[in-house]
Write a protein that holds these residues in place. Sequence first.
Motif, PDB file in Angstrom:
ATOM      1  N   UNK A  55       0.815  -1.221   0.000  1.00  0.00           N
ATOM      2  CA  UNK A  55       0.000   0.000   0.000  1.00  0.00           C
ATOM      3  C   UNK A  55       0.849   1.272   0.000  1.00  0.00           C
ATOM      4  N   UNK A  56       1.786   1.318  -0.924  1.00  0.00           N
ATOM      5  CA  UNK A  56       2.686   2.468  -1.031  1.00  0.00           C
ATOM      6  C   UNK A  56       1.920   3.733  -1.376  1.00  0.00           C
ATOM      7  N   UNK A  57       2.294   4.825  -0.758  1.00  0.00           N
ATOM      8  CA  UNK A  57       1.690   6.129  -1.025  1.00  0.00           C
ATOM      9  C   UNK A  57       2.685   6.971  -1.831  1.00  0.00           C
ATOM     10  N   UNK A  58       2.235   7.513  -2.925  1.00  0.00           N
ATOM     11  CA  UNK A  58       3.102   8.327  -3.779  1.00  0.00           C
ATOM     12  C   UNK A  58       3.332   9.698  -3.152  1.00  0.00           C
ATOM     13  N   UNK A  59       4.512  10.241  -3.425  1.00  0.00           N
ATOM     14  CA  UNK A  59       4.822  11.588  -2.945  1.00  0.00           C
ATOM     15  C   UNK A  59       4.100  12.606  -3.823  1.00  0.00           C
ATOM     16  N   UNK A  60       4.025  13.830  -3.358  1.00  0.00           N
ATOM     17  CA  UNK A  60       3.402  14.897  -4.153  1.00  0.00           C
ATOM     18  C   UNK A  60       4.120  15.097  -5.477  1.00  0.00           C
ATOM     19  N   UNK A  61       5.461  15.008  -5.459  1.00  0.00           N
ATOM     20  CA  UNK A  61       6.225  15.144  -6.701  1.00  0.00           C
ATOM     21  C   UNK A  61       5.864  14.048  -7.699  1.00  0.00           C
ATOM     22  N   UNK A  62       5.752  12.818  -7.231  1.00  0.00           N
ATOM     23  CA  UNK A  62       5.393  11.711  -8.115  1.00  0.00           C
ATOM     24  C   UNK A  62       3.993  11.910  -8.696  1.00  0.00           C
ATOM     25  N   UNK A  63       3.062  12.331  -7.858  1.00  0.00           N
ATOM     26  CA  UNK A  63       1.697  12.581  -8.332  1.00  0.00           C
ATOM     27  C   UNK A  63       1.663  13.693  -9.372  1.00  0.00           C
ATOM     28  N   UNK A  64       2.444  14.725  -9.144  1.00  0.00           N
ATOM     29  CA  UNK A  64       2.505  15.846 -10.091  1.00  0.00           C
ATOM     30  C   UNK A  64       3.084  15.391 -11.427  1.00  0.00           C
ATOM     31  N   UNK A  65       4.149  14.589 -11.378  1.00  0.00           N
ATOM     32  CA  UNK A  65       4.743  14.079 -12.620  1.00  0.00           C
ATOM     33  C   UNK A  65       3.744  13.213 -13.386  1.00  0.00           C
ATOM     34  N   UNK A  66       3.024  12.354 -12.664  1.00  0.00           N
ATOM     35  CA  UNK A  66       2.029  11.499 -13.306  1.00  0.00           C
ATOM     36  C   UNK A  66       0.910  12.331 -13.921  1.00  0.00           C
ATOM     37  N   UNK A  67       0.466  13.371 -13.215  1.00  0.00           N
ATOM     38  CA  UNK A  67      -0.588  14.240 -13.740  1.00  0.00           C
ATOM     39  C   UNK A  67      -0.124  14.961 -15.000  1.00  0.00           C
ATOM     40  N   UNK A  68       1.113  15.440 -14.971  1.00  0.00           N
ATOM     41  CA  UNK A  68       1.674  16.129 -16.132  1.00  0.00           C
ATOM     42  C   UNK A  68       1.801  15.160 -17.309  1.00  0.00           C
ATOM     43  N   UNK A  69       2.303  13.983 -17.045  1.00  0.00           N
ATOM     44  CA  UNK A  69       2.463  12.961 -18.081  1.00  0.00           C
ATOM     45  C   UNK A  69       1.095  12.598 -18.673  1.00  0.00           C
ATOM     46  N   UNK A  70       0.113  12.441 -17.822  1.00  0.00           N
ATOM     47  CA  UNK A  70      -1.237  12.102 -18.282  1.00  0.00           C
ATOM     48  C   UNK A  70      -1.822  13.205 -19.151  1.00  0.00           C
ATOM     49  N   UNK A  71      -1.678  14.446 -18.679  1.00  0.00           N
ATOM     50  CA  UNK A  71      -2.262  15.559 -19.446  1.00  0.00           C
ATOM     51  C   UNK A  71      -1.569  15.744 -20.791  1.00  0.00           C
ATOM     52  N   UNK A  72      -0.268  15.474 -20.870  1.00  0.00           N
ATOM     53  CA  UNK A  72       0.446  15.594 -22.135  1.00  0.00           C
ATOM     54  C   UNK A  72       0.049  14.505 -23.126  1.00  0.00           C
ATOM     55  N   UNK A  73      -0.208  13.306 -22.632  1.00  0.00           N
ATOM     56  CA  UNK A  73      -0.555  12.204 -23.542  1.00  0.00           C
ATOM     57  C   UNK A  73      -2.014  12.263 -23.956  1.00  0.00           C
ATOM     58  N   UNK A  74      -2.865  12.884 -23.181  1.00  0.00           N
ATOM     59  CA  UNK A  74      -4.308  12.942 -23.518  1.00  0.00           C
ATOM     60  C   UNK A  74      -4.649  14.108 -24.446  1.00  0.00           C
ATOM     61  N   UNK A  75      -3.727  15.026 -24.673  1.00  0.00           N
ATOM     62  CA  UNK A  75      -3.984  16.176 -25.561  1.00  0.00           C
ATOM     63  C   UNK A  75      -3.967  15.776 -27.032  1.00  0.00           C
ATOM     64  N   UNK A  76      -3.334  14.694 -27.338  1.00  0.00           N
ATOM     65  CA  UNK A  76      -3.153  14.275 -28.731  1.00  0.00           C
ATOM     66  C   UNK A  76      -4.382  13.677 -29.308  1.00  0.00           C
TER      67      UNK A  76
END
Length: 93
Positions: free
Chosen positions: A72-93
């Motif tokens: 039950x690992x909890x992601x850090x805020x930095x990891x969550x931010x990177x994932x959100x950025x990665x998601x938003x960049x891939x969904x724009x296409x």
Amino acid sequence: MEEKFYNKLEEISNNLFLQKKVLSFDEACKYCCISKSKMYKHTSSNKIPYYKPEGKLIFFKKEELDTWLLRNRQSSNDELQREATKYSLTKRR
């Protein structure tokens, strides 16, 4: 000075179980930093892997306790931010 030496020796002696691969019930409680009653609850509900070779005494593999403790690992805020950025960049296409 002598008292300090004996205190350190006792501390080392109390932590020798950390070198073992298989831990007793009491050692596992100490290793996981949980009370005996909490550990009994985990074993009785099969929420933690354990062994009962003679049907009475309970033992634990230290490696399996490590895996259980690190679930039950909890992601850090930095990891969550990177994932959100990665998601938003891939969904724009």
